[in-house]
Motif scaffolding. Sequence first.
Motif, mmCIF file in Angstrom:
data_model
loop_
_atom_site.group_PDB
_atom_site.id
_atom_site.type_symbol
_atom_site.label_atom_id
_atom_site.label_comp_id
_atom_site.label_asym_id
_atom_site.label_seq_id
_atom_site.Cartn_x
_atom_site.Cartn_y
_atom_site.Cartn_z
ATOM 1 N N ASP A 292 0.812 -1.217 0.000
ATOM 2 C CA ASP A 292 0.000 0.000 0.000
ATOM 3 C C ASP A 292 0.846 1.267 0.000
ATOM 4 O O ASP A 292 0.449 2.274 -0.584
ATOM 5 N N HIS B 82 -5.085 -3.131 2.556
ATOM 6 C CA HIS B 82 -5.564 -3.058 3.941
ATOM 7 C C HIS B 82 -6.633 -1.974 3.999
ATOM 8 O O HIS B 82 -6.334 -0.794 3.782
ATOM 9 N N SER B 83 -7.857 -2.366 4.283
ATOM 10 C CA SER B 83 -8.980 -1.426 4.240
ATOM 11 C C SER B 83 -8.764 -0.205 5.133
ATOM 12 O O SER B 83 -9.324 0.855 4.863
ATOM 13 N N SER B 84 -7.942 -0.329 6.163
ATOM 14 C CA SER B 84 -7.676 0.825 7.027
ATOM 15 C C SER B 84 -6.938 1.941 6.284
ATOM 16 O O SER B 84 -6.915 3.079 6.749
ATOM 17 N N HIS B 85 -6.353 1.636 5.138
ATOM 18 C CA HIS B 85 -5.637 2.645 4.345
ATOM 19 C C HIS B 85 -6.523 3.320 3.294
ATOM 20 O O HIS B 85 -6.102 4.268 2.641
ATOM 21 N N GLN B 86 -7.723 2.831 3.128
ATOM 22 C CA GLN B 86 -8.596 3.303 2.039
ATOM 23 C C GLN B 86 -8.797 4.811 2.051
ATOM 24 O O GLN B 86 -8.735 5.460 1.008
ATOM 25 N N SER B 87 -9.012 5.394 3.215
ATOM 26 C CA SER B 87 -9.294 6.836 3.275
ATOM 27 C C SER B 87 -8.111 7.675 2.793
ATOM 28 O O SER B 87 -8.306 8.758 2.238
ATOM 29 N N THR C 60 -10.573 -2.287 -2.865
ATOM 30 C CA THR C 60 -10.144 -2.676 -1.526
ATOM 31 C C THR C 60 -10.274 -4.178 -1.337
ATOM 32 O O THR C 60 -11.263 -4.777 -1.759
ATOM 33 N N ASN C 61 -9.289 -4.752 -0.691
ATOM 34 C CA ASN C 61 -9.284 -6.156 -0.306
ATOM 35 C C ASN C 61 -9.535 -7.068 -1.509
ATOM 36 O O ASN C 61 -10.548 -7.779 -1.571
#
Length: 136
Positions: free
Chosen positions: A76, A100-105, A116-117
């Motif tokens: 990422d 990693h969905s926590s990085h999407q923003s 994502t994912n």
Amino acid sequence: MYLIVLGAGPEGASLIDLAIKDGHEVALIEEDVERARTVLKNHDINVFQGDIAKGSLLDEASADRADALIAATSDDSANLMAMFLGKEYEIKTLISMVNHSSHQSLFERLGVQVLTNPEMIIAKSLYGMMEDSDNE
């Protein structure tokens, strides 16, 4: 259309195959020497071997005329760096895998279209195919 793809892992290599079949011009930026060589063996495209953090790679890949930059690595931070640089080059379409969905923003704040994912998307597709075959 001129596309620059970051990463020649399974997703990036498949994306390159599809884009070439559709008649698009494609360039690849790949850090891994063996992956870069494999793409060169299979396709007549420009391959730039190196780390995207060295901004000169986008200059070499003629980012100033790119219609899209697509980041398809499992890293990422490399994908985000590519999108940041793509924004600086004013590339119209920026698309990235986000592992990693926590990085999407972080990606969305740059105006990047995200996938994502990817593993879950593939798993859901496979599961759906299995369910479809059970209903036949």
